[in-house]
Design an enzyme around this catalytic site. Sequence first.
Site, mmCIF file in Angstrom:
data_model
loop_
_atom_site.group_PDB
_atom_site.id
_atom_site.type_symbol
_atom_site.label_atom_id
_atom_site.label_comp_id
_atom_site.label_asym_id
_atom_site.label_seq_id
_atom_site.Cartn_x
_atom_site.Cartn_y
_atom_site.Cartn_z
ATOM 1 N N GLU A 115 -38.907 6.454 -16.835
ATOM 2 C CA GLU A 115 -37.872 7.363 -17.294
ATOM 3 C C GLU A 115 -37.551 8.329 -16.169
ATOM 4 O O GLU A 115 -38.246 8.353 -15.143
ATOM 5 C CB GLU A 115 -38.290 8.100 -18.575
ATOM 6 C CG GLU A 115 -39.483 9.024 -18.391
ATOM 7 C CD GLU A 115 -39.966 9.652 -19.707
ATOM 8 O OE1 GLU A 115 -39.775 9.045 -20.776
ATOM 9 O OE2 GLU A 115 -40.534 10.754 -19.648
ATOM 10 N N HIS A 136 -39.615 15.148 -22.972
ATOM 11 C CA HIS A 136 -40.880 15.194 -22.234
ATOM 12 C C HIS A 136 -40.808 16.274 -21.157
ATOM 13 O O HIS A 136 -39.785 16.398 -20.480
ATOM 14 C CB HIS A 136 -41.158 13.861 -21.527
ATOM 15 C CG HIS A 136 -41.585 12.778 -22.461
ATOM 16 N ND1 HIS A 136 -41.368 11.447 -22.173
ATOM 17 C CD2 HIS A 136 -42.225 12.814 -23.645
ATOM 18 C CE1 HIS A 136 -41.865 10.718 -23.159
ATOM 19 N NE2 HIS A 136 -42.381 11.531 -24.070
#
Lengths: 293, 381
Positions: free
Chosen positions: A209, A252
Site C-alpha cells: 500500500e 493506517h
Amino acid sequence: MGIIINRDTKVVVQGITGLQGSFHTRLMLDYGTLIVAGVTPGKGGTEVHGIPVYDSVSEAVERYGATASMIFVPAPFASEAALEAMEANIKTVVLITEHIPVRNTIQILAYAKRQGVRVIGPNTPGIITPEDCKLGIMPAHVFARGEVGIASRSGTLTYEIAAELTKAGFGQSTCLGLGGDPIVGLSFVDTLKMFEQDKQTRAVVLIGEIGGNAEEQAAEYISFNLKSKSSPLRIVAFVAGRAAPIGKRMGHAGAIVMGKTGTAKSKIEAFRKAGVKVAEKPSDIPKLLAEKI
Amino acid sequence: MKLFEYEAKNILAKYGIPIPDGALASSPTEAREAAIHLHPPYVIKAQVLVAGRGKAGGIKFASSPEEAAKHAKQILKMNIKNLRVNEVWIEEKIDVKKELYFGITTDRAHRCYVAVASAVGGMEIEEVATKDPEKIVKTLIDPDLGFRSYHARAMARKVGYSGKLMIKLGKVFAKLSVAAMDYDAELMEMNPLVETTGGSFVAVDARLIIDDNAIFRYPQYEKRLFSEGQTELTPEEISARRAGLAYVLLEGDIGIMGNGAGLVMATLDAVQYYGGSPANFLDVGGGASKEQITSAFKILLTDRRTSVVLINILGGITRCDNVARGILEAKKMVDFTKPIVIRLVGTNETEGRRILTEAGIHVLDSMEEAAKMAVEVSKGR
C-alpha cells in the site's frame, strides 16, 4: 511446513483476559493453535477457556517452554509487554495492538534485533498457516492449505485476496500481515527470504500500500535474487492506494504519501521493473498466478 | 498532530535553542503592543498549520509598531488553503548570513530516527533533496546510543563549519534531537536555522509534528485534537476522529465506507478503475461497534455531494449483524433517500444480510461488483 509457526509452536497470549484477547484465544484454540498460557498482570492463578493465566511472561516460559507470544495489550502498555516477552526469551512476537507510538516501536525493534527475536507487527492481523496453526485475528474460513505465501501490509485486504485465491483453487502456505504502522518488524524482503527456504511455498503474493518504500526494497531484492527462471518463487503483487491523495493518512499510520515518497505509482513501477506482475484489482491475482505457475 | 510555529519555537527555547524574540497577537492592537516591546524591524507571520503561507502573503515585514498593526490586520483576515488565520506571531527580524536546515524524523526503512542537515535552508527539504541531493547530510540514530555530541559536530562540519562555530552549531543540533525525542516527534525541524551576521545560530522557523499515537502523553495538545482551527483537519475529519474513525475528504461523488484501511483503499481504487470518483475514504476499523457504524454512516449521509453510498464490509473482527443494524439506525436518523450499494461478507453474514434484505437494501457478494454497480448508479443520476 509454511514459515515461522506450526502446530507445535508453544504460544503465550498477553492480554488474554481482555475482550479481544479472550475472544481470539477461543478461536485460535479451535483452530488447533497450541496456546500454553495467558499473561495478565494481577490476574495470575485464574483461567481463560481452560488456559492458565500468569502474572508474568517469564513464569509461562519457564513452566511450558513457550517460544511465541501474541500481544493484545492496549497501546499505552503494549511496548512494555513486548519488551517483557523478549527478555523472557520469547523468539516470535506477534503485536496485534494498533496505535503504539513510533518511539516505542523503534525501541522494541532495537531490542528484538539484539535478542534475535522476530517481531510481526505492530498493527498486524497476525500470521496463519492454513489448516495448521494461527496466531492472529483473521477469519480462518477464507484460508485454505496450499502453495501460495502471502505477505501484506493490510488486514482485511489480505482476507479479501485470500478468499479470492481460495475460491480459485490456490491454497496458501503461510499468510502474514506485516502491520499497518510506518515502522514494523518483518519486512517484505524478510518474508521473501523465508518463503524461498520453505518447501511448501511455490508462489508469493505481496500486498502493498502507499507510504514508505518497503515495496521498492522488495522489488530490488527480487530483481537481484528471484528474477531468473530458476527462481523457486513466482511472485505477484497488488498495491492499494492509487486513488489516495498526497499528505493524508489513509487509515493506517503508515499509509501516507509524503512529498514524492510512497506513491502507489512508484511501487507498481518498481515491481514491474523487477518482472513482478501487478494486479489492477484483487480478483485479477488468481489469473496472474495461473500465468506464472 | 501539527503544532503552530510559535508553539514549536517555545519548545525550542525551553531546550536552549535561540529563537528570535517575539510575541503572539490575535488583533492589530495586540500586534502593536507586542511590537512596542520588541526591536524593529519586525516580521509578522500568520500562524496556520499548512505550508506555503509565505507565498500566500501570510508573512510580512514592518519597521514600526503601526506598520506591524496594519499588516497584522490584513493577515488576520486571511484564509490560507481554507484555514482561517486566528493569530499572528510578531518577531524581531534576524540579520542573515546563511540559511541552514536541521531536522529529526523517522526513517521507516532503517527502523530508527534520522537527523537531516543541509547547508541550504529556507526551502522545503524535499526540494533540496531533488535539486541538490549532495547538499544533504543524514545520520541514522542508533536507538541504543542516541544522537551524541560527536554525531552533532560531525554533521556541523559536513555542512561547512569548523572551529568555534562548529561546536556552537553542534550544540544546537544536539538540543533539537533531545527535544524531538522528548516530544515524540514524527518531524521536528528548524528551517531555516540561521547563521547570523553576529556569529550565532537562531531558529527562524520551526515545525513540530507529534506522532498521533503518542498524543496521550501530551494532554495539553490532546484536548485540542477535536477543536476546529486547532489542527489541520476539516470539520468532517474531526467528527470522524471523535467517533474513532479514519476519514479523508476527497473530491468525487461516491461516498465510501468499509472496514480496514487496505480494503477501503482498494475499494477507492476499484471505483476509480470503473470510472467513478470517490467522495471520501472512511475506515471504521476492526471490531467496529454498532455506534461507530452509525456515526460513520451519518458522516456519509450528510455529505451533500454524494450521489450514491458504497459500503464494503469484509467481516474479520467486525460483525456483519452489527454493521447491518448500525446502517439501518443511521438511515432512520438522517433522512437519506440516495441509493446505497452494500457488499457484506464475513462473521455473522447471514444475519446481517437478513436484516438488510428485510429493510429492502440489496446486498452483494463481491467488492468489485459492488464498486461497478455504485459507479453505474452514480453515472445514471
